[in-house]
Design a protein around this motif. Structure first.
Motif, short mmCIF file in Angstrom:
data_model
loop_
_atom_site.label_atom_id
_atom_site.label_comp_id
_atom_site.label_asym_id
_atom_site.label_seq_id
_atom_site.Cartn_x
_atom_site.Cartn_y
_atom_site.Cartn_z
N LEU A 269 6.59 11.33 -17.47
CA LEU A 269 5.21 11.01 -17.10
C LEU A 269 4.83 9.62 -17.61
N ARG A 270 5.20 9.33 -18.84
CA ARG A 270 4.90 8.01 -19.41
C ARG A 270 5.55 6.91 -18.56
N ARG A 271 6.79 7.11 -18.16
CA ARG A 271 7.50 6.13 -17.34
C ARG A 271 6.82 5.97 -15.98
N ALA A 272 6.45 7.10 -15.36
CA ALA A 272 5.78 7.04 -14.06
C ALA A 272 4.44 6.31 -14.18
N SER A 273 3.76 6.49 -15.30
CA SER A 273 2.50 5.81 -15.55
C SER A 273 2.71 4.30 -15.61
N LEU A 274 3.74 3.88 -16.32
CA LEU A 274 4.05 2.45 -16.41
C LEU A 274 4.39 1.87 -15.04
N ASP A 275 5.22 2.60 -14.28
CA ASP A 275 5.60 2.12 -12.95
C ASP A 275 4.39 2.03 -12.02
N LEU A 276 3.51 3.02 -12.09
CA LEU A 276 2.31 2.99 -11.26
C LEU A 276 1.42 1.81 -11.65
N THR A 277 1.26 1.58 -12.93
CA THR A 277 0.44 0.46 -13.40
C THR A 277 0.98 -0.86 -12.86
N ARG A 278 2.28 -1.04 -12.95
CA ARG A 278 2.89 -2.28 -12.44
C ARG A 278 2.69 -2.42 -10.93
N ASN A 279 2.86 -1.30 -10.23
CA ASN A 279 2.71 -1.33 -8.78
C ASN A 279 1.28 -1.66 -8.39
N ILE B 158 0.83 -1.20 0.00
CA ILE B 158 0.00 0.00 0.00
C ILE B 158 0.86 1.25 0.00
N GLU B 159 1.89 1.26 0.83
CA GLU B 159 2.79 2.41 0.87
C GLU B 159 3.52 2.60 -0.46
N GLY B 160 3.89 1.50 -1.09
CA GLY B 160 4.54 1.57 -2.39
C GLY B 160 3.62 2.16 -3.44
N ALA B 161 2.35 1.76 -3.41
CA ALA B 161 1.37 2.30 -4.36
C ALA B 161 1.16 3.80 -4.13
N ALA C 163 -0.87 -3.36 -10.18
CA ALA C 163 -1.11 -4.77 -10.51
C ALA C 163 -0.57 -5.67 -9.40
N GLU C 164 0.58 -5.32 -8.86
CA GLU C 164 1.18 -6.08 -7.77
C GLU C 164 0.29 -5.98 -6.52
N LEU C 165 -0.30 -4.82 -6.31
CA LEU C 165 -1.18 -4.61 -5.16
C LEU C 165 -2.42 -5.51 -5.25
N ARG C 166 -2.91 -5.73 -6.46
CA ARG C 166 -4.11 -6.56 -6.65
C ARG C 166 -3.84 -8.05 -6.53
N LYS C 167 -2.59 -8.47 -6.55
CA LYS C 167 -2.27 -9.90 -6.44
C LYS C 167 -2.53 -10.39 -5.04
#
Length: 70
Positions: free
Chosen positions: A54-64, A8-11, A66-70
Motif C-alpha cells: 500500500l505504501r508503494r502504491a501510494s508513492l506511485d500514485l503521488t508521482r503519477n 489520465i488513463e495512467g492516473a 504530480a506528472e498529471l499536473r505538469k
C-alpha cells in the motif's frame, strides 16, 4: 503541459491499484484483529506485506498525479 489521454488513463490505473492495495491492507488489519485478544483491538497494522504494498502504491500514485499536473 496538457493533460493527455494517456496521462489520465495512467492516473486512473494507479488510483485503482492504490484502492486494491488499500482494501488488502484493511483485510489484513481485520485478520490481525481477529487473532488478537478482544481487549486489545487496534485500527493499525504492525507492518505487513500488504501495508508495504500500500505504501508503494501510494508513492506511485503521488508521482503519477504530480506528472498529471505538469
Amino acid at each position: 503541459m496538457t493533460m493527455t489521454r494517456s496521462k489520465i488513463e495512467g492516473a486512473i490505473t494507479e488510483a485503482q491499484r492504490f484502492i486494491s492495495k488499500a482494501e488488502s491492507a484493511l483485510e489484513r488489519i481485520n485478520a490481525e484483529n481477529e487473532r488478537r485478544d478482544t481487549t486489545y483491538q487496534s485500527d493499525h497494522s504492525w507492518g505487513s506485506a500488504e501495508t508495504g504494498a500500500l505504501r508503494r502504491a501510494s508513492l506511485d500514485l503521488t508521482r503519477n498525479l504530480a506528472e498529471l499536473r505538469k
